[in-house]
Design a protein around this motif. Structure first.
Motif: not given
Length: 166
Positions: A68-80
């Motif tokens: 399945e396709s996925t949108l990966l978000r890579i962020t420096p923020s630890e807030a989910s």
């Protein structure tokens, strides 16, 4: 990279196309950057520096396993996110660049192989339908499915061979 994708398809090897769709500065990747993640984890192309690559590799292999396709978000923020969108995975990246990347991971899986034995009208119709559905029609022992439509002949042998092949 298109040549490699074509070769992977010809070799029936699964892979993931990773495409940067959004980049918040500062990041080294830009929207439109692409890479292929091969089934052994090798990354060919560019969708971010070393910090992003580990996340892309890990999530691409998971997407490949799930199909399945996925949108990966890579962020420096630890807030989910309180409620992440379906099909989206957010990972924390502590790298110094400080930017956020969104990368679309699209798995390409080889089509199922269907072995159709026989030349009766039903066998021809099944071959035509299978090809129309994008399945790989071939007389191979390692087929995912076997259709026997010989109306006599070597049916027992074909069925025994298919069962022995699993």
């Amino acid at each position: 990279m298109n040549d490699l994708a074509d070769q992977m398809r010809a070799d029936r090897r699964p892979f993931v196309t990773a495409t940067v769709v959004r980049a918040e500065k500062p990041t080294s990747a830009k929207p439109g950057d692409t890479a292929l993640v091969l089934d052994d984890g090798t990354i060919v192309g560019f969708v971010g520096g070393e910090c992003a690559q580990a996340s892309v590799q890990a999530q691409a292999l998971l997407a490949l396993d799930a199909g399945e396709s996925t949108l990966l978000r890579i962020t420096p923020s630890e807030a989910s996110e309180a409620s992440p969108a379906a099909g989206t995975v957010t990972v924390h990246n502590p790298c110094l660049s400080g930017g956020t990347l969104e990368i679309f991971l699209e798995p390409t899986l080889p089509p199922a192989v269907v072995a159709v034995h026989g030349d009766a009208p039903i066998a021809r119709a099944v071959r035509e339908l299978a090809e129309w559905l994008g399945l790989d029609v071939a007389a191979r022992a390692d087929a995912d499915a076997v259709v026997v439509a010989t109306h006599g002949g070597d049916e027992a042998e074909v069925i025994a061979t298919a069962l022995a092949a699993g």
